[in-house]
Scaffold this motif. Structure first.
Motif, PDB file in Angstrom:
ATOM      1  N   UNK A   1     -25.650  40.164  33.890  1.00 45.57           N
ATOM      2  CA  UNK A   1     -26.822  40.239  34.804  1.00 45.57           C
ATOM      3  C   UNK A   1     -26.385  39.117  35.708  1.00 45.57           C
ATOM      4  N   UNK A   2     -26.995  38.923  37.006  1.00 46.13           N
ATOM      5  CA  UNK A   2     -26.650  37.993  37.694  1.00 46.13           C
ATOM      6  C   UNK A   2     -27.788  37.921  38.933  1.00 46.13           C
ATOM      7  N   UNK A   3     -27.933  36.848  39.490  1.00 45.81           N
ATOM      8  CA  UNK A   3     -29.207  36.920  40.612  1.00 45.81           C
ATOM      9  C   UNK A   3     -28.744  35.674  41.580  1.00 45.81           C
ATOM     10  N   UNK A   4     -29.556  36.173  42.741  1.00 49.95           N
ATOM     11  CA  UNK A   4     -29.338  34.984  43.780  1.00 49.95           C
ATOM     12  C   UNK A   4     -30.625  34.958  44.536  1.00 49.95           C
TER      13      UNK A   4
ATOM     14  N   UNK B   1     -26.137  40.588  50.073  1.00 43.71           N
ATOM     15  CA  UNK B   1     -25.583  41.621  49.559  1.00 43.71           C
ATOM     16  C   UNK B   1     -23.900  41.319  49.595  1.00 43.71           C
ATOM     17  N   UNK B   2     -23.545  40.522  50.276  1.00 43.57           N
ATOM     18  CA  UNK B   2     -21.889  39.936  50.048  1.00 43.57           C
ATOM     19  C   UNK B   2     -22.034  39.342  48.658  1.00 43.57           C
ATOM     20  N   UNK B   3     -22.765  38.375  48.583  1.00 41.71           N
ATOM     21  CA  UNK B   3     -22.783  37.784  47.006  1.00 41.71           C
ATOM     22  C   UNK B   3     -22.808  38.849  45.969  1.00 41.71           C
ATOM     23  N   UNK B   4     -23.996  39.922  46.278  1.00 46.32           N
ATOM     24  CA  UNK B   4     -24.129  40.622  45.293  1.00 46.32           C
ATOM     25  C   UNK B   4     -22.911  41.663  44.948  1.00 46.32           C
TER      26      UNK B   4
ATOM     27  N   UNK C   1     -21.043  41.502  37.545  1.00 49.89           N
ATOM     28  CA  UNK C   1     -22.012  41.689  36.277  1.00 49.89           C
ATOM     29  C   UNK C   1     -22.864  43.157  36.709  1.00 49.89           C
ATOM     30  N   UNK C   2     -23.346  43.800  35.554  1.00 43.81           N
ATOM     31  CA  UNK C   2     -23.655  45.210  35.639  1.00 43.81           C
ATOM     32  C   UNK C   2     -25.126  45.233  36.372  1.00 43.81           C
ATOM     33  N   UNK C   3     -25.871  44.176  36.677  1.00 44.66           N
ATOM     34  CA  UNK C   3     -27.156  44.159  37.124  1.00 44.66           C
ATOM     35  C   UNK C   3     -27.274  42.988  38.094  1.00 44.66           C
TER      36      UNK C   3
ATOM     37  N   UNK D   1     -26.342  47.847  32.029  1.00 46.72           N
ATOM     38  CA  UNK D   1     -25.274  47.543  30.960  1.00 46.72           C
ATOM     39  C   UNK D   1     -24.490  46.573  31.328  1.00 46.72           C
ATOM     40  N   UNK D   2     -23.469  46.044  30.795  1.00 47.52           N
ATOM     41  CA  UNK D   2     -22.453  44.797  31.093  1.00 47.52           C
ATOM     42  C   UNK D   2     -21.139  45.400  31.526  1.00 47.52           C
ATOM     43  N   UNK D   3     -20.770  44.171  32.475  1.00 47.27           N
ATOM     44  CA  UNK D   3     -19.389  44.041  32.617  1.00 47.27           C
ATOM     45  C   UNK D   3     -18.675  43.293  31.364  1.00 47.27           C
TER      46      UNK D   3
END
Ligand code: NDP
Ligand SMILES: CCCCCC/C=C/C(=O)O
Length: 496
Positions: free
Chosen positions: A426-429, A438-441, A446-448, A464-466
């Motif tokens: 996962x990752x977030x900003x 959206x560019x960074x997403x 990451x899968x989420x 699920x994961x990368x």
């Protein structure tokens, strides 16, 4: 403290072929309450022969076809009944989960229970109307007649789940609900540290009317039970959540019998706060991301990347909001932060803090083991600043309440730091700039991805994961494909 109500404990036996029974050699192991360090109860410790019995029962139940060929409406109504029974047993389930895991009762009740009831209702809907194959246009025959070509979705057979200690109900039901919806039969091996709700759920499945052998629970060690399931040729799929190392072993072990495998593994998820973020909410999300479930959370936002010009401000705010956590006995309705699962987990956090400090990190708050009323494997909510992304504490999963914070200057640098990890769960900003969001997403591996939030989780959304965080997806329509196989049927309908 509010009155602690002991839940109705489940039977501490194995559930095989619709029958509760002791393990073949009568052995048991104890499960402990990590807040009080006391034994809750003993549960059966299955042998390899018990595993074999469960697999044979599940195989027979699959071949009987009472479940695998049941009509969609009937199967869906059993899944809906399971959801109703989860709600009817919500207080007991929540209390068992809270005392076994050290999870605050208020979260177990409001989040975990609600999530699994929704999950069974979601897959009841899928069982009713979203398991169809497709007709396909193919090359016409010599007479120009189009053959009838279509696909069917069929269940795999016996599915086994091996699950971890941190969200026992959620991480087993994300496997059980789609597998049963697809018509498979099932064996669950819960974590040795947290078997209680798995046993209670078996009582619920029994009451909901699943035919004998369709659902089985075998408690016992990963080395014996888990391994025997992985090696058994009649198990067609393993659905696993847990550590990356055990996941790799399961993948290797499954190769011999060519099992299908879903792996939900570790994470070291980056959370980026840009200088254009709403800092008040960003800091709240950052706190939740690392301290929810005392950091025993595979999608914990354990690496916080903060833009340089707001770095010290964010650190001050983090310390301030961390004071709002209510550290206490998880059974107390006011508690928001409980103990680690065991002494090893507590020591693991301490070791990583020592390592980080030796590597030049600045301890901002926490950093020590603690007790509540003289008991429990608690670890203080901990924040380490100035952590190099290359250091062990930034690269290895701690699986505890230890946040590492690293500064960055530009969007490009934030993305590079975020992606510089073996994991990709996962990752977030946090940003108010829509284009950047959206560019960074899209750039994060990451899968989420969460934008201006953290940890949103829904039965409709695949998870699920990368990279080293896993293989396959759980939840959503996407999970169904991993519990079914596709058959293509080609019929020549030309005149003879
Ligand atoms: N991606 C995700 O969704 C999640 C990932 N995790 C990961 O899980 C780890 C912590 O959970 P933890 O429960 O300790 O993880 P483990 O990988 O140690 O255990 C998970 C499950 O696997 C079983 N197991 C252990 N060894 C074997 C084996 N050789 N063969 C088959 N099964 C085995 C365990 O049984 P036993 O308990 O008897 O040892 C348990 O049921 C974290 O490091 C985190 O990375 C955790 C939760 C969610
Ligand atoms: C608020 C998020 C709850 C997630 C619950 C399940 C996931 C757990 C994990 O993967 O560790």
């Amino acid at each position: 403290m509010a009155t602690l109500i002991t839940p109705n404990l489940p039977k501490g036996q194995l559930f095989i072929d619709g029958v509760w029974r002791d393990s073949g050699d009568g052995r048991t192991s104890a499960t402990f309450n990590p807040a009080t360090e006391t034994e809750i109860m003993k549960v059966a410790k299955a042998t390899e022969q018990d595993v074999n019995d469960a697999v044979e029962a599940a195989h027979k139940a699959f071949e009987d076809s009472q479940w695998s060929k049941m009509g969609p409406h009937e199967r869906a109504s059993i899944l809906s009944k399971i959801a109703d029974l989860i709600e009817a047993n919500a207080d007991d389930l929540a209390r068992l989960e809270a005392m076994d895991v050290g999870k605050p009762l208020q979260f177990a009740r409001s989040f975990d229970i609600t999530f699994i009831a929704n999950l069974f209702r979601f897959y009841a809907g899928v069982a009713r109307g979203r398991m169809d194959g497709a007709t396909r246009l193919v090359t016409p025959g010599a007479d120009g007649e189009m053959p009838l070509a279509y696909t069917r979705k069929e269940p795999l057979g016996v599915v086994a789940a091996i699950t971890p200690f941190n969200f026992p109900m959620i991480l087993s039901c994300t496997k059980i609900a789609p597998a049963l919806a697809a018509g498979n039969t099932f064996i669950h091996k819960p974590a040795s540290a947290t078997p209680l709700t798995a046993l209670k759920m078996a009582e619920i499945f029994e009451e909901a009317g699943l035919p004998n052998g369709v659902f089985n629970v075998i408690t016992g060690s990963g080395g014996t039970v888990g391994n025997a399931l992985v090696e058994h040729p009649k198990v067609k799929k393993i659905a696993f959540t847990g550590s990356t190392d055990v996941g790799k072993g399961i993948l290797r072990g499954s190769a011999e019998s060519l099992k299908k495998v879903t792996l939900e593994l570790g994470g070291k998820s980056p959370h980026i706060i840009f200088n254009d973020a709403n800092l008040e909410t960003a800091v709240q999300h950052a706190m939740f991301a690392i301290f929810f479930n005392k950091g025993e959370f595979c999608m914990a936002g354990s690496r916080l990347l903060v833009q340089k010009d707001i770095y010290e401000d964010v650190l001050d705010r983090l310390v301030e909001v961390s004071k709002a956590l209510v550290i206490g006995n998880p059974m107390d309705p006011d508690t928001t932060y409980g103990p680690q699962i065991d002494l090893d987990a507590q020591k693991n956090c301490e070791n990583y803090v020592d390592l980080a400090i030796a590597d030049g990190a600045r301890l901002i708050t926490g950093g020590k083991p603690m007790k509540v009323d003289g008991k429990g494997f608690y670890f203080e909510p901990t924040i380490l600043a100035d952590v190099k992304n290359t250091s062990r504490v930034a690269q290895e999963e701690i699986f505890g309440p230890v946040l590492v914070v690293t500064p960055f200057e530009t969007e490009e640098e934030a993305i590079a730091l975020a992606n510089d990890s073996q994991y990709g769960l996962a990752a977030g900003l946090q940003t108010e700039n829509l284009g950047r969001a959206h560019r960074v997403a899209h750039a994060l591996e990451a899968g989420m991805i969460w934008i201006n939030t953290w940890g949103q989780f829904d039965s409709a959304l695949p998870f699920g994961g990368y990279k080293a965080s896993g293989i396959g997806r759980e939840q959503g329509i996407e999970a169904m494909d991993s519990y079914m196989q596709t058959k293509s049927v080609f019929a020549d309908i030309s005149k003879r």
